[in-house]
Design an enzyme around this catalytic site. Structure first.
Site, PDB file in Angstrom:
ATOM      1  N   ASP A 203      53.015  43.115  34.025  1.00  0.00           N
ATOM      2  CA  ASP A 203      53.906  41.962  33.967  1.00  0.00           C
ATOM      3  C   ASP A 203      54.992  42.122  32.916  1.00  0.00           C
ATOM      4  O   ASP A 203      56.102  41.613  33.083  1.00  0.00           O
ATOM      5  CB  ASP A 203      53.089  40.694  33.705  1.00  0.00           C
ATOM      6  CG  ASP A 203      52.367  40.221  34.954  1.00  0.00           C
ATOM      7  OD1 ASP A 203      53.014  39.613  35.820  1.00  0.00           O
ATOM      8  OD2 ASP A 203      51.162  40.485  35.080  1.00  0.00           O
TER       9      ASP A 203
ATOM     10  N   ARG B 122      37.118  38.173  35.176  1.00  0.00           N
ATOM     11  CA  ARG B 122      38.514  37.897  34.785  1.00  0.00           C
ATOM     12  C   ARG B 122      38.989  36.643  35.490  1.00  0.00           C
ATOM     13  O   ARG B 122      38.772  36.470  36.688  1.00  0.00           O
ATOM     14  CB  ARG B 122      39.417  39.076  35.137  1.00  0.00           C
ATOM     15  CG  ARG B 122      40.868  38.875  34.621  1.00  0.00           C
ATOM     16  CD  ARG B 122      41.679  40.142  34.674  1.00  0.00           C
ATOM     17  NE  ARG B 122      42.234  40.415  35.983  1.00  0.00           N
ATOM     18  CZ  ARG B 122      43.542  40.649  36.216  1.00  0.00           C
ATOM     19  NH1 ARG B 122      44.419  40.611  35.218  1.00  0.00           N
ATOM     20  NH2 ARG B 122      43.956  40.913  37.425  1.00  0.00           N
TER      21      ARG B 122
END
Length: 885
Positions: free
Chosen positions: A553, A406
């Site tokens: 988020d 990632r």
């Protein structure tokens, strides 16, 4: 089943802890703890003077005296958690032992029978189970604060509680179990719970692999036996040997998003360690299997294979075959050990020809033995340890987990900018999206080398390039997906595809955009549609696309209520974009432990997804303390695997209906109001950031050695720069739990006059019901009085009115939520959870009070002793709150 055994376990563990306190801390510590506990309980009974007295007693003590009190309550909470986890296993066993009881809800037996009764054909059910793809992805967690050595002691306590359940114990055996519990609790008390050095990424890798050794290695074949039995019962067919609906992935050692400590070397080492653990576990199993299969003859195929291996004859052909398997496993293990002692040993990946390099090399001889046993009438032997090993190989392969890589989208853009400048094409960073796509597609089709040998790169750019080169050096089966953090445009995905091509990755990792913020979620379907319209890209994915959606988020952007709706709509739109191009879609859910990060009961979460969004395929992250909560005990791990399977099957074969148009309209109005109310406080209130940092231990948490990842994405800044995990964690510590409920009051006010619609949504729309129920759980855990104490001691006078406003909104939200649910008390429909929270609260309150005083002193003079004491309080509050980060 009654809760009496649970109460007895908690009472016993509490008594043993009390004995430990008397011996190791003296009568004064024991008497202080008992007095504090009594005051905390009476303070809970609305005797506010007792709470004030409790705060006075604890705040006036020197840290050296208050710390053992905090430790005592922290240890009790951990013991209570262990007892509760064990009681869950006990209840499951009671279900299974009672011939008159119905199958446990969420079990394979219950779900399969119910689906058959609903009209699902047996063949359809069998095909769905056989083609199901569930991948559970373990991730490191900066709020996982319990040291591994303590986790091992906690596991020992759970094992001893299980022994106490045996009804045929003698009095002597009972005494021995209690004595061993006492020793283990004393050992835990004497163990330092504070990490004095920040864990390395490799420490986290080893911690992640520990769960396989601890439970999953044994739980997976047991789970597959349960699945097989349910298929035989309801479909009259057995589970094919090559089928396992559950696989495991990991981000630990591959997740470099904002973590400079994850390097190509650590990724390579993580892959090596996983393969070593796998080889070691297989070696032990095959060694035991070889001892079992002592038969003197086998099938003709088996005998021929023995001869082909170099032996003219063998009196024990199975052992002859397995001896060779054992030797290859031993060589594999040894080769990895040799590579691990060399810095960057993964760059010279073990190439010993005797080492195992493919799953077939391990599986083929096992299948040969399996066929031979069946052919010679020894099916009963074939269905024992051998079958379990075969199913482990199918599930775990040679590497236990496939490691995802990632990285942030901007990091790829920076590297491409250096490349385009280096080859004279201009500045990639300055191009608009259309120009970027045009360049990327052209280069994907081109045969020319893209990266000059003499390219001059900045260290961060070089790290990204080295990561891609590492991918080329690692075995294909060690790696899973390449996840792009903060993906926003099609070029973010094409960039990774091109960089893999540029470094000649033989089998490119599937590229997975992660849409996290509210704005990115709103653009997600357009991004996916644009990608799938590009012929070059569409051909490269072979009809399969994975998309990850981030809960953290988005919740930090707009609050949990509004984010839940944006996530729901984004999934609907992404599913439709994939459907239009006949692309097989897998949605990857980035869930955390806290409700604010997508946490909550697994079955409820999966069943409340939009229709068509699961369709037999699911990836989901399990983070930090939730790994232990879901897989830490064998019985819990079995239940967790069943629930993932049955919930996914239900969502596939019996999906919920799409919401009515009027519900969607109302939900949008409520979500808009929730987002506006949340952002008005978090992003527009000028006092908020200062209040947040004073009223919570956010700053101090960032200084602790509780994870390898920095708390912020870079430098200082406000809420925007703070990672979503510590954002949630800080509010959990002061127990206001603000991000998980703020804005819900505005949402419910926006529905004034439409109470009948809201009631219908609660009754008939699983998504809406789960959203409200999860918020109700958060509200039940929030403690306004404790949060007020943090304000009173830690917050400057001029900022305290903001805290009063927020606690007022909490009270309003609680009242309005009870109206929507029709409950007189929070969690009225979940008495087990309500009771669990009520039992824990009197033990968490004193730790909070002590934490407040430690923070007050630490902010005046940041001494190491105070910092260590703070860690103890963090541990204790986390143990009490359970799903923390």
């Amino acid at each position: 089943m009654s809760d009496k055994p649970l109460r007895e376990d908690v009472h016993l563990l509490g008594d043993l802890l009390g004995q430990t306190l008397r011996v190791r801390g003296g009568n004064e510590l024991f008497e202080t703890v008992e007095r504090v506990r009594a005051l905390s309980k009476s303070g809970r009974a609305e005797q506010r003077d007792d709470f004030t007295e409790l705060a006075t007693i604890l705040s006036s003590r020197p840290a050296a005296e208050a710390l053992p009190v905090a430790r005592a309550f922290s240890h009790f909470l951990n013991l209570a958690n262990i007892a509760e986890q064990h009681h869950r296993v006990r209840r499951r066993r009671a279900y299974q032992s009672d011939p008159d009881s119905k199958p446990q809800p969420g079990s394979c037996d219950e779900a399969f029978g119910r689906l058959i009764d609903q009209g699902i054909k047996a063949d359809q059910l069998f095909d769905s189970v056989s083609s199901m793809q569930i991948e559970i992805v373990l991730t490191a967690h900066p709020t996982e604060v319990v040291r591994r050595t303590l986790l091992q002691k906690h596991r020992r306590i759970a094992d001893l509680l299980a022994l106490r359940d045996h009804t045929d114990r003698t009095p002597q055996e009972n005494r021995e179990i209690v004595d061993e519990l006492h020793r283990t609790i004393t050992s835990a008390w004497e163990t330092d719970e504070v990490r004095h050095e920040r864990p390395t990424v490799i420490d986290e890798v080893k911690g992640g692999l520990f769960i396989f050794e601890q439970t999953l290695w044994d739980a997976v074949p047991k789970f597959l036996r349960i699945l097989d039995e349910a298929l035989r019962t309801h479909c009259d067919r057995e589970l094919p040997l090559e089928v396992s609906p559950v696989r495991f992935g990991s981000w630990i050692g591959g997740d470099r998003d904002g973590n400079p400590n994850v390097t190509p070397d650590t990724t390579g080492e993580a892959c090596l360690l996983a393969r070593w653990v796998a080889a070691d576990l297989y070696f032990r199993e095959v060694d035991l299997l070889r001892a079992e299969l002592s038969m003197k003859s086998g099938s003709g195929e088996l005998e021929e294979h023995v001869v082909a291996q170099g032996a003219s004859t063998s009196r024990e052909p199975y052992r002859a075959i397995l001896k060779n398997v054992l030797e290859r496993l031993r060589v594999t293990r040894q080769s990895i050990e040799e590579a691990l002692v060399i810095p960057s040993g993964w760059r010279e990946w073990p190439d010993n020809q005797a080492a195992l390099t493919s799953v077939s090399e391990l599986l083929d001889p096992l299948m040969l033995c399996y066929r031979s046993l069946h052919e010679t009438g020894n099916e009963v032997l074939a269905s024992g340890r051998l079958l379990d090993i075969i199913r482990r190989v199918v599930t775990f392969g040679l590497t236990l987990v496939r490691l995802d890589v990632r990285q942030e989208a901007d990091r790829h853009a920076q590297l491409l900018d250096a490349i385009t400048r280096g080859i004279g094409e201009g500045s990639y960073a300055e191009w608009d999206e259309s120009a970027r796509q045009q360049f990327l597609v052209a280069e994907l089709q081109s045969h020319r080398p893209l990266i000059p040998h003499d390219l001059n790169l900045e260290p961060e750019q070089q790290d990204v390039l080295d990561t891609f080169r590492a991918i080329t050096s690692l075995p294909e089966d060690s790696l899973g997906a390449y996840v792009i953090t903060m993906a926003a445009h099609p070029s973010d995905v094409l960039a990774v595809a091109l960089l893999q091509k540029a470094v000649h990755v033989a089998k490119p990792l599937r590229v997975v955009p992660l849409f996290e913020t509210i704005e990115d979620l709103r653009r997600a379907a357009h991004t996916v549609s644009t990608l799938l319209a590009i012929e070059t890209y569409r051909k490269s994915i072979h009809g399969c696309q994975e998309v990850m959606i981030g809960y953290s988020d988005s919740s930090k952007d707009a609050g949990r209520f509004a984010a839940a709706w944006e996530l729901y709509k984004a999934q609907e739109e992404i599913v439709e974009a994939a459907r239009q191009t006949s692309t097989e879609l897998t949605l990857f859910h980035g869930r955390g432990g806290s409700v604010g990060r997508g946490g909550g009961p697994t079955y409820l979460a999966i069943r409340s997804q939009p229709p068509g969004s699961v369709d037999g395929r699911l990836r989901v992250t399990v983070q930090g303390e939730m790994i232990q909560a879901e897989f830490g005990l064998a019985g819990i791990a079995l239940r967790t695997l069943e629930v993932y399977t049955t919930a996914t099957l239900d969502a596939t074969l019996d999906p919920p209906e799409s919401p009515r148009p009027e519900w969607r309209t109302l939900m949008q109005k409520m979500a808009d109001a929730a987002a506006a109310g949340y952002r008005e406080v978090v992003y527009k209130e000028p006092r908020f950031v200062d209040y947040f940092r004073a009223a919570t231990p956010e700053v101090e948490l960032g200084e602790l050695n509780i994870g390898s990842r920095p708390a912020r994405r870079g430098g200082k800044g406000g809420v925007e720069s703070l990672r979503a995990i510590p954002w949630q964690f800080a509010w959990t510590q002061n127990r206001l739990l603000l991000p998980s409920w703020l804005g819900t009051d505005d949402a419910l006010k926006a529905a004034d006059g439409q109470e009948q619609d809201v009631a219908a949504m609660m009754r008939d729309w699983p998504y809406f019901r789960s959203t409200i129920e999860l918020i109700e759980m958060v509200l039940a855990k929030a403690e306004s009085r404790v949060a007020a104490h943090y304000d009173h001691v830690l917050v400057p006078v001029e900022l305290r009115p903001l805290g009063e406003e927020l606690r007022g909104r909490l009270a309003t939200t609680i009242a309005m939520t009870k109206q929507v649910t029709g409950h007189e008390h929070l969690l009225e429909s979940n008495p087990v959870l309500r009771r669990s929270i009520d039992v824990r609260n009197p033990y968490v309150d004193p730790i909070n009070i002590i934490q407040v005083e430690i923070l007050r002193r630490y902010r005046q003079e940041p001494l190491d002793d105070l910092r260590s004491a703070f860690v103890v309080t963090v541990n204790g509050i986390s143990a009490g709150m359970r799903n923390t980060g």
